[in-house]
Design a protein around this motif. Structure first.
Motif, PDB file in Angstrom:
ATOM      1  N   ARG A   1      99.963  21.889   0.286  1.00  0.00           N
ATOM      2  CA  ARG A   1      99.616  22.480   1.570  1.00  0.00           C
ATOM      3  C   ARG A   1      99.738  21.353   2.572  1.00  0.00           C
ATOM      4  NH1 ARG A   1      93.343  23.122   2.502  1.00  0.00           N
ATOM      5  NH2 ARG A   1      93.292  23.755   4.665  1.00  0.00           N
TER       6      ARG A   1
ATOM      7  N   PHE B   1      99.943  26.545  16.060  1.00  0.00           N
ATOM      8  CA  PHE B   1     100.329  27.647  15.195  1.00  0.00           C
ATOM      9  C   PHE B   1     100.485  27.164  13.752  1.00  0.00           C
ATOM     10  CE2 PHE B   1     104.083  29.702  13.268  1.00  0.00           C
ATOM     11  CZ  PHE B   1     103.575  30.975  13.090  1.00  0.00           C
ATOM     12  N   LEU B   2     101.185  26.033  13.584  1.00  0.00           N
ATOM     13  CA  LEU B   2     101.384  25.510  12.233  1.00  0.00           C
ATOM     14  C   LEU B   2     100.050  25.159  11.594  1.00  0.00           C
ATOM     15  CD1 LEU B   2     104.502  23.203  12.408  1.00  0.00           C
ATOM     16  CD2 LEU B   2     104.263  25.376  11.265  1.00  0.00           C
ATOM     17  N   GLU B   3      99.156  24.556  12.397  1.00  0.00           N
ATOM     18  CA  GLU B   3      97.856  24.153  11.862  1.00  0.00           C
ATOM     19  C   GLU B   3      97.126  25.378  11.311  1.00  0.00           C
ATOM     20  OE1 GLU B   3      94.379  23.788  13.764  1.00  0.00           O
ATOM     21  OE2 GLU B   3      93.755  22.975  11.841  1.00  0.00           O
TER      22      GLU B   3
ATOM     23  N   ARG C   1     101.459  30.672  -3.050  1.00  0.00           N
ATOM     24  CA  ARG C   1     101.166  30.294  -1.675  1.00  0.00           C
ATOM     25  C   ARG C   1     102.385  30.568  -0.810  1.00  0.00           C
ATOM     26  NH1 ARG C   1      97.621  27.504  -4.486  1.00  0.00           N
ATOM     27  NH2 ARG C   1      95.807  26.672  -3.404  1.00  0.00           N
ATOM     28  N   SER C   2     102.120  31.121   0.362  1.00  0.00           N
ATOM     29  CA  SER C   2     103.231  31.478   1.227  1.00  0.00           C
ATOM     30  C   SER C   2     102.714  31.643   2.638  1.00  0.00           C
ATOM     31  CB  SER C   2     103.850  32.788   0.741  1.00  0.00           C
ATOM     32  OG  SER C   2     104.518  33.409   1.795  1.00  0.00           O
TER      33      SER C   2
ATOM     34  N   ILE D   1      98.437  28.420  10.530  1.00  0.00           N
ATOM     35  CA  ILE D   1      99.193  29.071   9.457  1.00  0.00           C
ATOM     36  C   ILE D   1      98.974  28.345   8.129  1.00  0.00           C
ATOM     37  CG2 ILE D   1     101.575  28.977   8.643  1.00  0.00           C
ATOM     38  CD1 ILE D   1     101.108  31.563   9.869  1.00  0.00           C
ATOM     39  N   PHE D   2      98.994  27.024   8.179  1.00  0.00           N
ATOM     40  CA  PHE D   2      98.863  26.297   6.917  1.00  0.00           C
ATOM     41  C   PHE D   2      97.426  26.228   6.443  1.00  0.00           C
ATOM     42  CE2 PHE D   2     103.154  25.351   7.805  1.00  0.00           C
ATOM     43  CZ  PHE D   2     103.721  25.302   6.555  1.00  0.00           C
ATOM     44  N   ALA D   3      96.481  26.481   7.340  1.00  0.00           N
ATOM     45  CA  ALA D   3      95.105  26.610   6.880  1.00  0.00           C
ATOM     46  C   ALA D   3      94.982  27.892   6.062  1.00  0.00           C
ATOM     47  CB  ALA D   3      94.167  26.651   8.059  1.00  0.00           C
ATOM     48  N   LEU D   4      95.644  28.946   6.520  1.00  0.00           N
ATOM     49  CA  LEU D   4      95.575  30.210   5.797  1.00  0.00           C
ATOM     50  C   LEU D   4      96.478  30.205   4.567  1.00  0.00           C
ATOM     51  CD1 LEU D   4      95.713  32.569   8.889  1.00  0.00           C
ATOM     52  CD2 LEU D   4      93.729  31.636   7.742  1.00  0.00           C
ATOM     53  N   TYR D   5      97.451  29.336   4.559  1.00  0.00           N
ATOM     54  CA  TYR D   5      98.442  29.233   3.487  1.00  0.00           C
ATOM     55  C   TYR D   5      97.796  29.097   2.111  1.00  0.00           C
ATOM     56  CZ  TYR D   5     102.792  27.426   1.428  1.00  0.00           C
ATOM     57  OH  TYR D   5     103.908  27.237   0.681  1.00  0.00           O
ATOM     58  N   THR D   6      96.635  28.391   2.074  1.00  0.00           N
ATOM     59  CA  THR D   6      95.990  28.157   0.784  1.00  0.00           C
ATOM     60  C   THR D   6      95.437  29.418   0.184  1.00  0.00           C
ATOM     61  OG1 THR D   6      94.024  27.733   2.028  1.00  0.00           O
ATOM     62  CG2 THR D   6      95.256  25.826   1.291  1.00  0.00           C
TER      63      THR D   6
ATOM     64  N   PHE E   1     101.447  36.784   4.527  1.00  0.00           N
ATOM     65  CA  PHE E   1     100.164  37.184   3.973  1.00  0.00           C
ATOM     66  C   PHE E   1     100.242  38.556   3.324  1.00  0.00           C
ATOM     67  CE2 PHE E   1      99.424  34.075   7.235  1.00  0.00           C
ATOM     68  CZ  PHE E   1      98.987  33.075   6.401  1.00  0.00           C
TER      69      PHE E   1
END
Lengths: 249, 240, 466, 458
Positions: free
Chosen positions: C246, D303-305, C141-142, D307-312, C145
């Motif tokens: 997360r 932005f953080l919300e 996870r990062s 980004i961290f949704a896509l983080y998973t 992308f």
């Protein structure tokens, strides 16, 4: 022993996906048994149809090796249910028999539980339910007719469980395995649904059919990553084309 | 002395206007607050005690299509006849379960079919009793067309409650000490008859000329009794 | 001047009498002189810093490429970034809000950007050890992308170096008039040093305007970079190592605790400067009181940000949520968590709510020590267990086995002590090279505020130029 | 402060009390017009109660819709009050003074409106008293684990506190009005003023009350929108909701929309009552600078919300985000949301000319609230619509006309309440205005004349 003992069992269901043909007999049986309002075309168009158990079709594989699969989905009666803690008035909670229950008369209709449910098996009565006059006397007297503004969902045919336990107590005997059948199970022509006591801590002489199936190699639960710990266990589809024979969902 | 009086008068005259203006409002407002608080408190207290205010059916009798006297059928002693004023009839001491036959085996106690009534009343009871005439008509014993008797229900639980008589009768017959409103001596028995149990919820029906609901039969009452007797109090026991 | 000096040593609500502009220059330039004690302390700190280098080298030699053992180095790096990186914000933020009390503290606050050098050096061994982004087709996870494999490393380094450079630029830009003062009011190497660095500062209107603009610009840039750096470091160095972790609030939690630590560091440094640097005349209750209030507010914010994450995990109960709580709060780090909770939030809360402690010089300084130690433990709690997740498991969807507690070994302790000592040493040296209290800020403060008689009470008239 | 001018107390009284003493001619027609809308709205609410929620566009799985979005929106607006009057009061920001009353008022009325929406959004609102712990007979208490029990208590506390705050700050002005009116109005203000005479003791108590309430309300201010956010964030099953950042994200978004709403309202007040002397461009300037900071913070959280949704890198989450951002018609609305919420107003505010232009500030602040409403819509609805792979009825939610009407009605309802209030009470606090006159002055420093503030000695 003469009084009804409560909380002695932990009810669960095993769904053998391999046996399911997608015939929808369970859906109909449930509708009739539990006084589920009739679904008109208009209701489905507005995505308000109600079916405590439904048969979902999904596709497996990439074209052209694509296969249609069926899976019956009903309330999973999660041990760790996301719908329970969010209810402000305890209209839904976990009872000592391992079931996730909905108390209609306590419900205020916030629909918060339905938001939490990842299996989308909770239904809201947007309108007062109506049946044609000829149906009025066909309603099951043992099941409350839900008024508008409240949630409802699969109860594992609670009325049948209560009746079975009461009968056993009346006759002063232990409940037999398979004595209680849910409506969907009764209607299933291929015996894909098996209801029974799945409590692993229950010292029983006869393990019972459902209990003996939950440790099958093919057993799995839906959405395990959410850690809901369902009491409805699925047995995976056997796919002879695939290596190992068993394909997961 | 005069100056003191002047002083007091002066003092009185300069009472701040806001106090003068506020006084009637405070009075009215206070009364309103008191009334609202009182109403809310009354509501809360009745809810706590599980005792509804005696209107709308509770503690009231219902006019039945036939003035059926439970007294004469189930009671002991002399009772006035409902159909023939002035006449008195000996109580028959019939068992509750003689008529309410399914009470020991099923959910409903059961109202007897008119055939059960007419079995006796074909012969018993004078012709001139107008109430019995209605019964005989209903049972088809007369020339007229029979019509069903539309008995009025006295004890009605809400639609979302599933009450089953059978286990309650079963438990109380085996635990007579838990029976309430019982005839003297019943609570000391080791085992009671089903008909000795009914009084727990229905009161002494045998002494009622017209049956009325004596217990509130609110959820609090059910729950209390279940708790005292270690019966299950899970919601699904009654609600499903 | 000497007669009323003692009146500032005791804490009082009286407004301090303003020294004249000339006195300020002479006093503050003179305070840069180094005494014997100073030298001794500096030598000891230097020795400890060398020991720290030994610690890092020892670590590299003994554990090789195994990331597990590097948790403490990562933790101390994060701690220095937290404590040193946040401090300059104390100088900038109130300046933007036109607060007068901050003026004597702004130099020390800006000086903390020097710590960035130590942080950047510590980053080097860690960058090498970070597991690569893609292993056998699976990605850990990062926030990156479709980026090259080494992109986190590159970005992390650039952010940290950028932050340090911006901080130093801010420090230098705001010190220009003081270098000029050194040029004009001292002798020897200080004069030459001042002459070189003041770059022809004459105090013209244009120069002042560009000074203010530079401070505003570097200040804003510094803040943005600070948040960005915390975002990168906290995600790449902690979150990405724990499968299923997360936590969108995590970078913000880091930034907020960085500000908390920054306030604590500045408070502590001010206290040391006041006690041992002979600056009682310029550092008053005003500064400590205001910093105490801020520290109180940020300690409560620490809890708010922690709780916002905690309740979502605790309530959510998905497997990843449970694993996260097990790892960082209930499991191997339970004592670390409890200590951090008490020291970062509970103790400051109850200590600073007490008026006698908050409205004093020593009180906020004492709480600052507590908070700084708490934040060190907090960083250990967050980083050590992250690095102790076995390398082949960090591509899973969630953590199934919770790794055991990793205790620090001798090298870890040496590294921590050495890194902190190096940071403190840098600060001490800087305070010899440039006055620890900004001369022009103090002069300006004296110019802009004056005590006035207001109706029947005493007040201060504060001028607020645009 | 550069626009500071000396205003006599008589002038202040006359201008700021114009609504009470000589009601402007536009007032009655406007209130009647709004009143008609308000009455229609209440009839519509009655209709919903009578017919049930079938009249809305809600479906399965989108069980929460426009009404919850509107609820979150109004709770967000309500954050203006404490932000302006408590935080700025504690930090002694001088420019807050003309805004405090109106901001507090907006808090009270928007909270009342906000509370209404979840109530009528319930299936059986007449059972809402079950949220209160009253019923011992059945031994069932409300479930304290439910965020829906935290919600009413937090909002109720906030409402109570705000009302008290408003009233305490109103007292000196009520005394003022009492002395300037006759007849029934005098009686009315006399009762409300509680014997305010303006003696030192009363002033001291009033000040202490204000500061105490500000300090006590700060945690409530933070908790209210945090708890609203936890209504969503605690739910694991909905992709896009289970995010730890929600609490501060909601709070900062609430401040963004709330302060913008205050800007809108100030512009209206300035135009309607001609209070140009008191609500000056410098106040808009200060609010806009505050808004730039808040908006940028909010954008960072957004932005953080994301980004961290896509983080998973989890399928369902990615599918949801793809729909939210790229698929028709969401993509258009997403762009509208970003533009109105940040990218149009904030760059404009960077220019001093825009900040000091009332009309521009009015329109940009309205844009912000359109964007913030859309933000809430983007949080609530798409998450529910694409909850899990099991959604067999993937029908997008189409709000019914009734829901749209209620959204518009809520604006009319709040405006109606505000106008009604403004008829009887001054919207700009007179005493704050006068205090500001006393506390600010100009001093000469060298060649320049610099505005200065007199502060109590610390």
């Amino acid at each position: 022993m003469t009084t009804e003992v409560f909380g002695k069992h932990k009810w669960g269901m095993v769904v053998d996906v391999d046996r399911c043909t997608g015939c929808q007999a369970c859906v109909l049986a449930c509708q009739v048994e539990n006084n589920v309002p009739l679904n008109t075309q208009e209701r489905y168009e507005r995505a308000r149809g109600m079916a405590w158990i439904r048969v979902e079709r999904y596709w497996e594989g990439e074209f052209p090796d694509v296969k249609a699969r069926f899976i019956p989905i009903l309330c999973q009666h999660c041990e760790n249910a996301p719908c329970e803690p969010v209810c402000p008035v305890f209209a839904t909670y976990h009872n000592p028999e391992g079931m996730n229950v909905q108390i209609y008369n306590r419900c205020v209709g916030t629909r918060y539980c339905a938001n939490g449910c990842p299996y989308i098996v909770r239904f809201f009565n947007y309108w007062e339910p109506v049946w044609p006059e000829s149906f009025r006397n066909h309603l099951n007297p043992d099941v409350t007719v839900r008024s508008r503004g409240i949630m409802e969902k699969c109860s594992f045919c609670m009325q049948r469980i209560r009746r079975g336990v009461r009968n056993a107590a009346k006759e002063n005997r232990e409940l037999e395995d398979g004595e209680i059948q849910t409506a969907c199970q009764q209607a299933c022509p291929t015996d894909a649904l098996v209801f029974g006591d799945i409590d692993p801590d229950n010292n029983r002489t006869n393990p019972g059919r459902a209990y003996s199936m939950i440790n099958d190699d093919r057993a799995y639960t839906l959405l395990p990553r959410l850690n809901t710990d369902p009491n409805v266990i699925y047995l995976a589809k056997v796919d002879p084309d695939r290596e190992g024979g068993a394909g997961g969902h | 002395m005069a100056s003191l009086l002047e002083f007091i008068k002066e003092k009185h005259r300069t009472t701040p206007l806001w106090i003068k203006a506020l006084a009637p409002v405070l009075l009215l407002g206070g009364l309103a607050v008191f009334a609202v608080t009182g109403a809310v408190t009354a509501f809360v207290i009745t809810a706590w005690l599980g005792q509804p205010i005696p209107v709308l059916g509770f503690d009231q009798t219902v006019k039945q299509p036939i003035a059926f006297p439970h007294t004469i059928h189930a009671g002991t002693g002399l009772f006035p006849s409902t159909g023939l004023p002035g006449q008195f009839i000996d109580g028959l001491e019939m068992d509750c379960t003689f008529c309410h036959r399914t009470v020991t085996s099923q959910a409903n106690a059961g109202v007897p079919p008119v055939a059960l009534c007419s079995y006796c009343h074909k012969v018993i009871g004078p012709e001139e009793n107008p109430e019995l005439a209605k019964l005989r008509k209903a049972a088809g014993l007369t020339e007229e067309d029979p019509s069903p008797i539309n008995w009025k229900r006295v004890h009605r639980l809400p639609d979302h409650v599933r009450f089953v008589h059978e286990p309650h009768i079963r438990y109380l017959t085996q635990h007579p000490s838990e029976i309430r409103n019982a005839a003297p001596g019943v609570n000391q028995l080791s085992e009671a008859l089903p008909s000795q149990v009914c009084s727990t919820c229905h009161g002494d029906v045998a002494s009622m000329l017209e049956v009325k609901q004596v217990e509130a039969l609110k959820m609090g009452q059910c729950v209390d009794c279940h708790r005292e007797n270690e019966a299950p109090t899970d919601c699904t026991v009654c609600h499903h | 001047m000497a007669t009323d000096r003692h009146s500032h040593t005791e804490v009082s609500h009286e407004h301090p009498s303003a020294p004249s502009a000339g006195e300020v220059v002479e006093d503050l330039v003179a305070a840069t002189g180094a005494g014997v004690t100073f030298r001794r302390v500096a030598y000891i700190l230097g020795f400890l810093a060398v020991l720290g280098v030994v610690g890092v080298i020892g670590k590299a030699v003994t554990v090789g490429g195994d990331t597990t053992k590097w948790g403490y180095v990562a933790a101390v790096m994060a701690f220095l970034l937290t404590a040193g990186g946040g401090a300059p914000m104390v100088a900038i933020a109130p300046a933007l809000a036109k607060a007068n009390w901050v003026r004597p503290a702004s130099r020390i606050a800006a000086m903390f950007s020097l710590i960035g050098i130590v942080t950047s050096l510590l980053l080097i061994p860690l960058l090498v050890l970070l597991p690569s982004l893609v292993v056998e087709e699976t990605r850990r996870r990062s926030v990156w992308f479709e980026a090259p494999v080494y992109s986190p490393h590159v970005w992390g380094m650039m952010a940290l170096v950028g932050l340090t450079v911006t901080g130093l630029a801010l420090f230098y830009a705001s010190a220009l008039p003081d270098f000029a003062a050194m040029r004009d009011h001292s002798t020897g190497w200080r004069q030459r040093w001042g002459e070189k660095l003041s770059r022809g500062w004459r105090g013209t209107d244009v120069q002042w305007r560009s000074l203010r603009m530079r401070i505003g610009m570097f200040g804003t840039l510094y803040f943005l970079l600070l948040v960005f750096t915390h975002f990168l470091i906290s995600t790449d160095f902690a979150m990405s190592m724990v499968p299923g972790w997360r936590d969108a609030i995590f970078p913000m939690y880091h930034s907020v605790s960085s500000l908390q630590a920054g306030i604590a560091s500045v408070t502590l440094a001010l206290w040391v400067a006041r006690r041992y640097g002979g600056l009682e005349r310029y550092l008053h209750l005003d500064q400590f009181w205001a910093l105490g209030k801020l520290l109180f507010a940020f300690s409560l914010l620490w809890f708010y940000f922690f709780f916002s994450a905690f309740i979502v995990f605790w309530y959510g109960r998905a497997n990843a949520d449970i694993a996260f709580l097990d790892l960082l709060i209930r499991g191997p780090m339970v004592y670390g968590f409890a200590t951090a909770f008490v020291l970062c939030f509970f103790a400051p809360w109850w200590l600073l709510i007490w008026n006698r402690l908050r409205v004093s010089v020593n009180g906020p300084a004492a709480v600052a020590v507590v908070v700084l130690f708490g934040l060190l433990v907090d960083r250990v709690r967050l980083y050590v267990p992250s690095w102790s997740v076995p390398g082949d498991r960090i591509h899973d969807s969630y953590l199934t086995d919770i790794p055991a507690t990793i205790w620090p070994d001798a090298f870890d302790i040496l590294t921590i002590i050495g890194a902190v000592s190096a940071a403190v040493l840098l600060m001490l040296l800087a305070s010899r090279a440039v006055p620890a209290v900004s001369i022009w800020e103090v002069q300006q403060m004296n110019l802009l505020s004056r005590p006035v008689q207001f109706l029947r009470t005493h007040g201060v008239l504060v001028a607020k130029p645009d | 402060m550069q626009q500071r001018r000396d205003l006599s107390q008589t002038h202040t009284n006359r201008v700021l009390l114009n609504s009470q003493l000589n009601t402007p001619s536009w007032w009655l027609p406007t209130v009647i017009l709004l009143g008609i809308v308000v009455i229609i709205g209440w009839v519509v609410i009655g209709f919903i109660l009578n017919k049930g929620l079938g009249v809305t566009g809600l479906s399965r799985p989108v069980f929460w819709g426009l009404m919850i979005v509107t609820f979150v929106f109004w709770v967000g607006i309500s954050h203006a009050g404490i932000m302006i009057s408590a935080i700025l009061r504690l930090t002694q920001a001088e420019w807050r003074r003309p805004v405090t009353r109106a901001a507090e008022l907006l808090t009270v009325f928007s909270l009342l409106t906000a509370l209404l929406f979840p109530l009528i959004h319930e299936g059986r609102p007449w059972r809402a008293y079950w949220y209160a712990p009253y019923d011992f007979a059945r031994g069932i208490f409300p479930s304290v684990r439910s965020p829906l029990v935290w919600d009413p208590s937090a909002i109720g506390t906030y409402l109570t506190g705000s009302t008290l705050f408003l009233y305490v700050a109103l007292l000196p002005d009520l005394g003022n009005l009492r002395d300037r009116t006759t007849g029934w109005q005098k009686v009315f203000y006399t009762m409300l003023a509680l014997g305010w005479r303006g003696n030192p003791r009363q002033w001291k108590l009033q000040t202490i009350g204000g500061i105490l309430l500000s300090a006590l309300m700060l945690p409530i201010f933070v908790s209210v929108h945090s708890i609203v956010s936890w209504d969503f964030a605690v739910t694991t099953g909905v992709e896009g909701w289970h995010s730890t950042i929600f609490a501060p994200y909601f709070v900062i978004g609430a401040v963004h929309s709330g302060v913008s709403a205050v800007v809108t309202m100030m512009a209206l007040m300035r135009w309607l009552w001609k209070w140009g002397d008191f609500i000056r461009p410098e106040h808009f300037d200060a609010l806009a600078r505050l808004l730039i900071v808040v908006a940028t913070g909010w954008l960072g959280f957004t932005f953080l919300e994301l980004i961290f949704a896509l983080y998973t890198l989890e399928g369902p989450e990615l599918a949801l985000r793809e729909m939210q951002i790229f698929s028709w018609p969401w993509n258009v609305w997403f762009i509208v949301f970003l533009l109105t919420g940040y990218f149009i107003p904030v760059p404009l505010w960077l220019f001093k000319k825009v900040r000091n232009n009332i009309a521009m500030m009015f329109w940009t602040s309205i844009l912000v609230n359109i964007g913030m409403w859309l933000e809430r819509f983007f949080i609530v609805v798409p998450g529910l619509a694409r909850k899990t792979p099991f959604t067999f009825a993937w029908e997008s939610y189409k709000p019914s006309p009734i829901e749209w009407f209620l959204l518009g009605w809520s604006v009319a309802w709040v405006s109606f309440l505000m106008l009604l209030f403004a008829r009887f009470f001054p919207l700009v606090p007179l005493f704050e205005q006068k205090e500001s006159q006393v506390f600010t002055t100009n001093v000469k420093i060298g060649r320049a004349s610099v505005p200065a503030i007199i502060r109590e000695q610390e």
